[in-house]
Design a protein around this motif. Structure first.
Motif, mmCIF file in Angstrom:
data_model
loop_
_atom_site.group_PDB
_atom_site.id
_atom_site.type_symbol
_atom_site.label_atom_id
_atom_site.label_comp_id
_atom_site.label_asym_id
_atom_site.label_seq_id
_atom_site.Cartn_x
_atom_site.Cartn_y
_atom_site.Cartn_z
ATOM 1 N N GLU A 8 10.121 12.281 -4.331
ATOM 2 C CA GLU A 8 9.247 11.122 -4.462
ATOM 3 C C GLU A 8 7.842 11.521 -4.923
ATOM 4 O OE1 GLU A 8 9.992 7.934 -4.472
ATOM 5 O OE2 GLU A 8 12.071 8.635 -4.280
ATOM 6 N N GLN A 12 6.044 10.583 -8.493
ATOM 7 C CA GLN A 12 4.737 9.916 -8.501
ATOM 8 C C GLN A 12 3.728 10.702 -9.320
ATOM 9 O OE1 GLN A 12 3.013 9.634 -4.596
ATOM 10 N NE2 GLN A 12 1.108 8.743 -5.344
ATOM 11 N N LYS A 13 3.677 11.990 -9.088
ATOM 12 C CA LYS A 13 2.704 12.820 -9.810
ATOM 13 C C LYS A 13 3.060 12.927 -11.292
ATOM 14 C CE LYS A 13 -0.073 14.372 -6.461
ATOM 15 N NZ LYS A 13 -1.551 14.275 -6.475
ATOM 16 N N GLU A 15 4.639 10.761 -13.152
ATOM 17 C CA GLU A 15 4.317 9.507 -13.817
ATOM 18 C C GLU A 15 2.809 9.369 -14.032
ATOM 19 O OE1 GLU A 15 5.068 5.819 -15.667
ATOM 20 O OE2 GLU A 15 6.397 7.499 -15.167
#
Length: 348
Positions: A8, A12-13, A15
């Motif tokens: 996860e 997140q990073k 993107e």
């Protein structure tokens, strides 16, 4: 997979890093993706890696739009260091069927094989778009900026001459740049002087070949068999690099200088190379624990808005080793890009 528990945060990073690359950075040489040279080239190559991991069509559309908007700028930039953006063209052709990408790629492939300047050993001379000349110099950068493209073109067309050229360039660069004492690479080789100039074991130079080699060999699988010297030298390189990894998980900008600053892009590139080489069977799983340290360290270098910090500026072969420590750090497409390649690889 090694990073399942971190999926996860990696997503997140990754993107955030990707989105930062797409922003309008007009006038900012390091971050402006809308021009034609090695800097945006590394950017679009990395975005392609992200696309291949995520499979989201809007990422491919961004790449197609970028290529359509910027291809005309390539006309006056025919030097080895500006070949990098063409590495996405074979995939654009496969994905879209637009023959423009195939025809352009073949034209550039012929230029590299038949016309690009070479050193007396036959290595591609490192020519650049800037007002600077490096006659008969071999730089590690060329493997990622031009040879990766040749490998992809060979896979696309089935033309083994591109594959043979890619392997020959890889073999030459490893032989000319590898330090026989430590196993790692020097930044460059001067064919006229017969030396490695300032003889800096520059981290990002090592990263270009660390990550570029498994990318190239994967493209050439089932087309040609790599020379054993390539495999042997690459294995020596990757194992030797671990001797210089710092306790924080990163490599210093010149890796054997313990008081030099840690550098994010080169560290990410080396770790991505370790992961890619492990995934295709070039290296064993003993490489995974050091990579985990690097991934955690690189994640800490990504700001909330997706900016990757700790990335050294564009760096020619410097006149002295000490000079590398004075290269300023600032955000760049290649820093974002090498980080994105690492994150995409960790997500596989």
């Amino acid at each position: 997979m090694p990073f399942t528990s971190k999926k996860e945060i990696l997503l997140q990073k990754a993107e955030a890093v990707y989105q930062k690359m797409l922003e309008d950075h007009t006038g900012n040489w390091g971050m402006d993706i809308n021009h034609w040279d090695w800097v945006p080239g590394v950017g679009v190559i990395s975005i392609l890696e992200y696309y291949e991991q995520r499979g989201k069509k809007e990422i491919l559309q961004h790449l197609t739009d970028w290529a359509n908007q910027n291809l005309h700028k390539a006309e006056n930039q025919k030097v080895i260091n500006s070949m990098a953006p063409f590495a996405i063209f074979p995939v654009l052709y496969n994905e879209t069927g637009d023959k423009k990408w195939l025809q352009t790629a073949e034209k550039i492939g012929q230029w590299i094989v038949n016309e690009a300047p070479r050193t007396r050993e036959g290595a591609l001379e490192h020519t650049v778009t800037e007002d600077a000349s490096f006659p008969e110099q071999v730089w590690a950068d060329t493997i990622f900026m031009a040879v990766l493209f040749l490998a992809r073109l060979s896979r696309l067309t089935g033309n083994t001459s591109y594959a043979q050229e890619a392997l020959q360039q890889l073999k030459l660069h490893l032989a000319l740049l590898q330090d026989e004492q430590t196993g790692v690479l020097f930044h460059g080789w001067n064919c006229m002087a017969g030396d490695h100039m300032s003889a800096a074991r520059w981290t990002r130079a090592n990263a270009w070949i660390a990550v570029g080699t498994p990318m190239i060999l994967q493209e050439l699988e089932k087309i040609v068999t790599p020379d054993e010297e390539i495999i042997d030298r690459y294995n020596i390189l990757m194992k030797a690099l671990l001797n210089y990894q710092q306790e924080n998980g990163l490599w210093n900008t010149v890796m054997d200088q313990v008081d030099f600053y840690p550098e994010t892009s080169g560290s990410a590139g080396i770790a991505a190379g370790l992961l890619k080489a492990w995934r295709i069977g070039l290296l064993d799983e003993n490489m995974i624990e050091p990579v985990k340290k690097t991934v955690l360290a690189v994640l800490d270098k990504i700001d909330a808005d997706g900016t990757v910090a700790g990335v050294s500026g564009g760096t020619p072969v410097m006149p002295s080793i000490e000079a590398y420590n004075h290269i300023p750090c600032y955000p760049s497409q290649y820093g974002q890009g090498l980080t994105l390649i690492l994150l995409a690889e960790a997500l596989r």
